[in-house]
Design an enzyme around this catalytic site. Structure first.
Site: not given
Length: 470
Positions: A366, A149, A21, A126
């Site tokens: 990711w 994220s 993140h 976030d």
């Protein structure tokens, strides 16, 4: 003094203090600051140090318009990872996430300090830090945007039953059984997510680290839903640098700098596209049995490899009681001509961007997916928890730039050495793997081209900058 209109917008970036993140939002900070917009990157002292120390591709100390704020949080329990747990989710990091919600007061103080000196205060946070920024609503010139994220594909499945059903129709019935969040999170972390997502409703829109080239149909579905709620959606990725230069290697930490040079110097000696990179991210811990099976499978594959062998990050990576993973006796010496074993952290982006790397065995976080896609490297997908199983479906069955090593329905099973060996040979081989590598390279080329002058990704990023500086 007359203030230039271009400098009357300030962005405040609020990451969740976990590596995947932190890394994404620091890269986004660079892109935004490149448009002459000041960015204030606010997180805990330890995690601000962590993300700068592990950064690749650029030097934040050389960008005058990025300002770092080291903020305090209460002491928190920092347990070790539990590789033999019945669940693969890194629940040992939940105390850190809970402690990070105490940033609300210092973040609010920062926002109130910045607000009077700027025309518009833009908060990018976030999605799992939404409660922390809730007080922005008390400032007349502030607006917020929620950063997810994870892939648009995964967030669509997680947050919207309606869009999820449309996605299942879009991709066909053969993947329905694979699209699941079963066993991805602990009940405690699901509650944490639910609380944070509730506060995210205060934001003006969502930001994704993806692009139209990768997820166009999914983004269109999400945009339709966003418009119905009077929200905006921006696909601004990839955030990571797309051109890497050896002269820009980071030197924040002597040990990390040595690891970078060790990896790249070893890769320099290997043939083009001959090496598979093996890494399962910063939140994965495997049992000793699984480590042994991976070691045997890589060795028996006969292919060159770089393998990152480490436990998951703790809440504080600077503790001196780190657990070191054991390998079979004599293993590193036995494979010294075939592979490079890297302990702890590794410069993933630099490795993926190296011409000798032809494949990536990954957990499909990711951050790892978007870095691999942007570098044109195919993936042997081995999801472990969270959004990873659905990212693996996106990679292997929709984009078709990889193979599954382990199906999610078999998540509790140990992957035996022969399966690891077969996955490596399949991805790196001359038959089936060649087509996957071709597709990955072609997709990577389109993604990078889209980010250049006049490309769709650059145009969308420019539209976002125009919007926040309006």
């Amino acid at each position: 003094m007359v203030v230039d209109q271009k400098h009357t917008v300030v962005v405040v970036m609020i990451p969740l203090p976990l590596q995947g993140h932190l890394n994404q939002l620091l890269h986004l900070s660079r892109l935004i600051s490149g448009h002459n917009v000041p960015v204030h990157f606010a997180c805990t002292t330890a995690h601000g140090r962590q993300v700068k120390m592990r950064l690749q591709g650029w030097n934040p100390n050389k960008i005058a318009t990025i300002f770092f704020h080291d903020l305090p949080i209460p002491p928190f329990i920092c347990p070790p990872p539990t590789p033999n747990s019945t669940t693969n989710f890194p629940s040992h990091l939940q105390p850190l996430c809970e402690a990070a919600t105490h940033l609300r007061r210092p973040i609010t103080s920062l926002l109130r300090k910045l607000s009077p000196s700027t025309r518009r205060l833009v908060v990018i946070h976030d999605s799992l830090m939404s409660s922390v920024v809730q007080d922005f609503v008390s400032l007349p010139n502030a607006e917020s945007y929620t950063f997810h994220s994870v892939s648009a594909f995964s967030i669509a499945l997680f947050t919207s039953k309606k869009v999820g059903e449309q996605i299942r129709k879009l991709i066909g019935p053969q993947t329905k059984e694979d699209l699941s969040f079963d066993g991805c999170f602990t009940p405690e972390f699901k509650k944490f997510i639910a609380v944070q997502h509730e506060y995210a409703k205060l934001s003006s829109g969502r930001i994704y680290n993806t692009c139209r080239i990768i997820e166009q149909p999914i983004l269109e579905l999400l945009e339709t839903e966003a418009r119905s709620a009077n929200k905006l959606l921006w696909a601004l990725g990839p955030f990571n640098p797309l051109e890497l230069k050896r002269s820009l290697l980071q030197l924040f930490d002597r040990i990390y700098s040595t690891i970078v040079e060790q990896c790249l110097n070893w890769l320099d000696k290997q043939a083009s596209k001959s090496v598979i990179f093996v890494s399962f991210g910063t939140t994965t811990s495997f049992s000793q049995q699984q480590i042994t099976e991976i070691a045997t499978g890589l060795e028996n594959s006969g292919h060159k490899f770089v393998w990152v062998v480490r436990e998951a990050d703790r809440g504080d990576i600077f503790r001196d009681d780190i657990i070191h993973v054991k390998l079979p006796e004599g293993y590193e010496n036995r494979v010294k001509d075939q592979g490079l074993v890297v302990r702890e952290w590794a410069p993933q982006l630099d490795i993926l961007g190296h011409p000798s790397v032809g494949g990536f065995m990954s957990h499909c976080g990711w951050n790892s997916c978007i870095e691999s896609v942007s570098m044109g490297v195919p993936i042997a997908a081995w999801p472990v928890h969270s959004d990873q199983p659905n990212n693996a479906v996106l990679i292997t069955k929709i984009l078709k730039i990889g193979f599954l090593v382990k199906e999610w329905c078999r998540k509790e099973e140990v992957v035996v050495s022969s399966a690891v060996e077969n996955a490596v040979r399949r991805l790196m081989g001359l038959t089936e793997g060649e087509e996957v590598r071709r597709r990955a390279a072609a997709l990577g080329h389109r993604v990078r081209k889209s980010a250049l002058d006049g490309g769709a990704s650059q145009t969308e990023f420019g539209s976002f900058i125009d919007h926040i500086t309006r």
